[in-house]
Scaffold this motif. Structure first.
Motif, PDB file in Angstrom:
ATOM      1  N   ASP A 282       0.817  -1.203   0.000  1.00 38.20           N
ATOM      2  CA  ASP A 282       0.000   0.000   0.000  1.00 38.20           C
ATOM      3  C   ASP A 282       0.857   1.262   0.000  1.00 38.20           C
ATOM      4  OD1 ASP A 282      -2.037   1.819   0.267  1.00 38.20           O
ATOM      5  OD2 ASP A 282      -2.331   1.448   2.409  1.00 38.20           O
ATOM      6  N   TYR A 283       1.125   1.801  -1.184  1.00 41.36           N
ATOM      7  CA  TYR A 283       1.973   2.979  -1.316  1.00 41.36           C
ATOM      8  C   TYR A 283       1.424   4.140  -0.498  1.00 41.36           C
ATOM      9  CZ  TYR A 283       3.950   7.195  -3.407  1.00 41.36           C
ATOM     10  OH  TYR A 283       4.535   8.427  -3.588  1.00 41.36           O
ATOM     11  N   HIS A 284       0.118   4.339  -0.547  1.00 41.32           N
ATOM     12  CA  HIS A 284      -0.492   5.476   0.145  1.00 41.32           C
ATOM     13  C   HIS A 284      -0.359   5.315   1.664  1.00 41.32           C
ATOM     14  CE1 HIS A 284      -1.951   6.399  -3.829  1.00 41.32           C
ATOM     15  NE2 HIS A 284      -2.383   5.162  -3.897  1.00 41.32           N
ATOM     16  N   GLY A 285      -0.431   4.078   2.143  1.00 43.26           N
ATOM     17  CA  GLY A 285      -0.177   3.830   3.555  1.00 43.26           C
ATOM     18  C   GLY A 285       1.287   4.061   3.910  1.00 43.26           C
ATOM     19  N   VAL A 359       1.986  18.869   3.867  1.00 41.67           N
ATOM     20  CA  VAL A 359       3.403  19.232   3.843  1.00 41.67           C
ATOM     21  C   VAL A 359       4.259  18.008   4.161  1.00 41.67           C
ATOM     22  CG1 VAL A 359       5.199  20.619   4.952  1.00 41.67           C
ATOM     23  CG2 VAL A 359       2.960  21.635   4.434  1.00 41.67           C
ATOM     24  N   TRP A 360       3.860  17.262   5.186  1.00 47.89           N
ATOM     25  CA  TRP A 360       4.630  16.089   5.591  1.00 47.89           C
ATOM     26  C   TRP A 360       4.488  14.949   4.578  1.00 47.89           C
ATOM     27  CZ3 TRP A 360       8.409  16.488   8.848  1.00 47.89           C
ATOM     28  CH2 TRP A 360       8.398  17.547   9.763  1.00 47.89           C
ATOM     29  N   ARG A 361       3.353  14.850   3.946  1.00 47.11           N
ATOM     30  CA  ARG A 361       3.209  13.843   2.888  1.00 47.11           C
ATOM     31  C   ARG A 361       4.120  14.162   1.707  1.00 47.11           C
ATOM     32  NH1 ARG A 361      -3.370  13.280   3.221  1.00 47.11           N
ATOM     33  NH2 ARG A 361      -3.448  11.459   4.622  1.00 47.11           N
ATOM     34  N   ASP A 362       4.226  15.437   1.362  1.00 38.61           N
ATOM     35  CA  ASP A 362       5.132  15.815   0.274  1.00 38.61           C
ATOM     36  C   ASP A 362       6.578  15.470   0.630  1.00 38.61           C
ATOM     37  OD1 ASP A 362       3.085  16.749  -1.294  1.00 38.61           O
ATOM     38  OD2 ASP A 362       3.326  18.857  -0.710  1.00 38.61           O
ATOM     39  N   TYR A 511      -8.913   2.432   6.181  1.00 31.57           N
ATOM     40  CA  TYR A 511      -9.711   3.193   5.231  1.00 31.57           C
ATOM     41  C   TYR A 511     -10.863   3.874   5.961  1.00 31.57           C
ATOM     42  CZ  TYR A 511     -11.554   4.251   0.614  1.00 31.57           C
ATOM     43  OH  TYR A 511     -11.964   4.902  -0.518  1.00 31.57           O
ATOM     44  N   PRO A 512     -11.199   5.130   5.577  1.00 30.98           N
ATOM     45  CA  PRO A 512     -10.715   5.855   4.400  1.00 30.98           C
ATOM     46  C   PRO A 512      -9.463   6.702   4.633  1.00 30.98           C
ATOM     47  CG  PRO A 512     -12.544   7.048   5.365  1.00 30.98           C
ATOM     48  CD  PRO A 512     -12.371   5.814   6.187  1.00 30.98           C
ATOM     49  N   LYS A 513      -8.642   6.304   5.628  1.00 35.57           N
ATOM     50  CA  LYS A 513      -7.383   6.991   5.918  1.00 35.57           C
ATOM     51  C   LYS A 513      -7.613   8.479   6.163  1.00 35.57           C
ATOM     52  CE  LYS A 513      -4.627   3.725   3.156  1.00 35.57           C
ATOM     53  NZ  LYS A 513      -4.084   2.958   4.266  1.00 35.57           N
ATOM     54  N   SER A 514      -8.587   8.738   7.005  1.00 42.82           N
ATOM     55  CA  SER A 514      -8.977  10.118   7.324  1.00 42.82           C
ATOM     56  C   SER A 514      -8.884  10.323   8.829  1.00 42.82           C
ATOM     57  CB  SER A 514     -10.407  10.370   6.841  1.00 42.82           C
ATOM     58  OG  SER A 514     -10.957  11.524   7.436  1.00 42.82           O
ATOM     59  N   ARG A 596     -10.186  -3.147   4.307  1.00 48.49           N
ATOM     60  CA  ARG A 596     -10.177  -2.332   5.525  1.00 48.49           C
ATOM     61  C   ARG A 596      -8.980  -1.373   5.540  1.00 48.49           C
ATOM     62  NH1 ARG A 596     -10.402  -7.256   9.633  1.00 48.49           N
ATOM     63  NH2 ARG A 596      -9.063  -8.039   7.955  1.00 48.49           N
ATOM     64  N   VAL A 597      -7.950  -1.713   4.755  1.00 47.30           N
ATOM     65  CA  VAL A 597      -6.745  -0.870   4.689  1.00 47.30           C
ATOM     66  C   VAL A 597      -6.769   0.024   3.461  1.00 47.30           C
ATOM     67  CG1 VAL A 597      -4.233  -0.900   4.459  1.00 47.30           C
ATOM     68  CG2 VAL A 597      -5.373  -2.524   5.994  1.00 47.30           C
TER      69      VAL A 597
END
Length: 633
Positions: A282-285, A359-362, A511-514, A596-597
């Motif tokens: 999971d790249y986004h994770g 900012v931290w994700r970038d 999910y939804p990773k919010s 779920r992820v």
């Protein structure tokens, strides 16, 4: 490039090759070269090949190979055998085709006499080239190895020609079957235990739900997305198709075991050490976890009070006023007060992280893509890798899970029990749940394996205090150990309004990773599975659930500004879904990275239905004979 251009080229090519001039030399009419499809069948016959091979030109991924085969066979029938001729026939046949059409001295009369050394010699280099392009290096090794095992007979094809033809058409047939009929699949992880075990080899039926036409048909045969050993892409996006699915005989139903392309694998961390690396996960994770790591490394730890040291100092200060039980009572109040102060400071710190998450994700994306480093939780260390790679839909990693929700279903999870449209989903025979176990003394690992079928570090941990058990295994243990306590591991949900900032950060794990949706492995809020053609009203709650659907899978832009939503630059208050979606979960419920992820699985990611275990290899050694040729339920 769209595949439409390739098919248009195939239609035009007989005119460019001037077949209307070449066909009469072989006793056919000029008009036969002008009828699409039929002209390829005639060209195949002229070249000495079956006419039905023309139908293979319709199959994406095989069509270009067959076009090359037609050309090489056609020019060789007219006497062009050299290495240079063969290269032209494969990649740029126009000059030779023009020469064949316009030179009356060139006739389709050549047939190799395998008893004549001159005939064999003139085509030797061309045959070597065909074998090399069919199966680089390995093809020659196979051919030469087998040449020592078979006696050369007079009039028989050379071993290079014989094995070149055999391997080429074996790969063509195998590629067609693998792409459109069925494909072998190996279970690499324990996410479906104990329905499916690590080491199981499956047959995936691709026709059940309708065979999916590959999006990237130009691919190295019989491998998925990476060529083994050399670790390079096995495909090219030079030719691309739109999502197309052939008719199937069934729709996906609730609780089918389904193989699909990993939906969160559009971007992957490329680590060729897979399966121990990160590629396909999971790249986004990974981005979220890396953002949190970088943030926490930036925190000035001196700003967070040292609770132990402060309590010790306060105890010394109060010891002159209080003694014994009175001092203990006062220190409990002091500890609670200090804990509240520390928690307030920590929440303030993590509030800063939440407010600046992008900012931290970038920074995390830069660390992963440019510095090519990230933290691997599985290995407990920073990994140096090869950066990131984009994967087309059909080249994303293959996953296998059980389909719990189909389009239009409403789902929720309470205390590890899934509810589908308000009804309890069944607990499957081999479905694993996790239990906290107390008041039990386990026998030896040998007895646990032979009597209960349980293995250490797989089915039970920490001397048996945590166990992953099916319903029948739980019942057997309860009968053997009536005094033991088995408590289902259950992480209760807390209302987001009652969560601290540090707790909200943990919401990114599911999910939804919010930050504003608190879901976990055993409890999930109620949600709806998107259905093609259905329209929803957009609001802050469901936008978090469906924004990735809108942007990543249905390829629209989405922006929220001043409390309004904009899709493709236009203000929108609702959205109509363009695809069907599915909710997939592993049977090993507490040890499965699933919907779920990473959320919903779009219909264009569906590969097929897992039908049968045809072989099973025990990672600890041996063959699981009892699992051979068993159906999957």
């Amino acid at each position: 490039m769209s595949a439409l251009y390739f098919y248009l080229f195939f239609l035009v090519y007989p005119y460019l090759a001037m077949w209307w001039k070449s066909f009469p030399k072989a006793g056919h009419k000029s008009w036969e070269a002008l009828i699409p499809g039929y002209n390829y069948a005639i060209a195949s016959k002229i070249a000495g090949q079956p006419a039905w091979w023309a139908f293979l030109m319709l199959i994406p991924g095989i069509h270009i190979v067959m076009w090359m085969v037609f050309n090489v066979s056609f020019i060789r029938k007219h006497g062009f055998f050299s290495l240079a001729d063969t290269l032209q026939g494969i990649f740029f046949p126009f000059l030779i085709m023009a020469k064949i059409a316009n030179d009356e001295t060139i006739q389709p009369v050549y047939t190799t006499d395998w008893e004549k050394e001159t005939d064999i010699e003139r085509r030797k280099n061309g045959d070597h080239l065909v074998l090399f392009l069919t199966l680089p290096i390995i093809g020659h090794l196979v051919a030469y190895a087998l040449s020592f095992l078979q006696k050369k007979k007079k009039g028989r094809k050379t071993v290079i020609k014989e094995w070149g033809d055999s391997i080429l058409f074996a790969l063509v047939a195998a590629s067609a079957i693998r792409t459109y009929v069925f494909e072998p699949f190996q279970i690499p992880t324990g996410s479906m235990e104990k329905t499916l075990l690590v080491g199981d080899f499956l047959v995936v039926n691709k026709m059940a739900y309708g065979s999916k036409v590959p999006v990237t048909p130009l691919s190295f045969p019989l491998v998925h997305n990476t060529i083994p050993w050399v670790n390079i892409k096995s495909y090219t996006t030079f030719e691309k198709l739109e999502y197309t699915r052939l008719p199937g005989w069934a729709n996906i139903e609730n609780y089918d075991v389904v193989v699909f392309n990993y939906p969160s694998g559009d971007t992957a961390v490329y680590d060729p050490r897979m399966p121990h690396g990160l590629m396909g996960h999971d790249y986004h994770g990974i981005v979220n976890n890396e953002a949190r790591r970088l943030f926490e490394e930036s925190i000035d730890k001196n700003k967070i009070p040292n609770s132990g040291a402060l309590l010790q100092k306060r105890s010394q200060e109060l010891s002159s006023q209080y003694q014994g039980a009175a001092l203990d009572s006062v220190m409990q109040l002091e500890a609670q007060k200090l804990d509240r102060n520390v928690q307030k400071i920590v929440n303030g710190i993590y509030s800063e992280f939440i407010d600046n998450i992008n900012v931290w994700r970038d920074k995390a994306r830069y660390e992963i893509a440019v510095n090519k480093r990230t933290f691997s939780g599985g290995e407990g260390r920073i990994i140096d890798h090869y950066g990131v790679v984009y994967r087309p839909v059909d080249k994303r990693e293959n996953y296998i899970k059980r389909c719990i929700g189909i389009p239009g279903d409403s789902l929720r999870i309470e205390d590890a029990q899934v509810y589908v449209n308000g009804e309890k989903a069944p607990i499957f025979e081999y479905q694993n749940l996790q239990y906290q176990v107390s008041n039990i003394s386990l026998p030896s690992a040998r007895v646990m394996k032979s009597k209960y079928g349980l293995e250490p570090n797989r089915d039970y941990y920490n001397n048996g205090s945590i166990m992953n058990l099916t319903a029948s295994e739980l019942s057997a243990l309860q009968q053997s150990y009536p005094e033991a306590q088995f408590t289902l591991m259950n992480q209760k949900r807390k209302a987001v309004a009652d969560q601290s900032s540090a707790e909200k950060v943990n919401n990114l794990n599911y999910y939804p990773k919010s930050f504003n949706h608190n879901n976990n492995v055993s409890n999930f809020e109620s949600f709806w599975v998107p259905k093609k053609g259905e329209t929803i009203e957009l609001n802050p709650h469901n936008v978090a659930w469906y924004e990735r659907v809108i942007t990543a899978y249905e390829l629209h832009t989405f922006e929220e500004k001043d409390g309004k939503y904009y899709i493709d630059g236009m203000e929108a208050t609702n959205y109509t879904f363009e695809l069907n979606y599915y909710w997939m979960m592993g049977d090993n419920r507490y040890n499965s990275a699933d919907s779920r992820v990473w959320g919903f699985v779009p219909e264009d990611h569906i590969v097929g239905r897992a039908s049968m275990v045809w072989y099973s290899s025990d990672p600890n050694g041996g063959v699981r004979w009892e699992r051979l040729f068993t159906g999957i339920e």
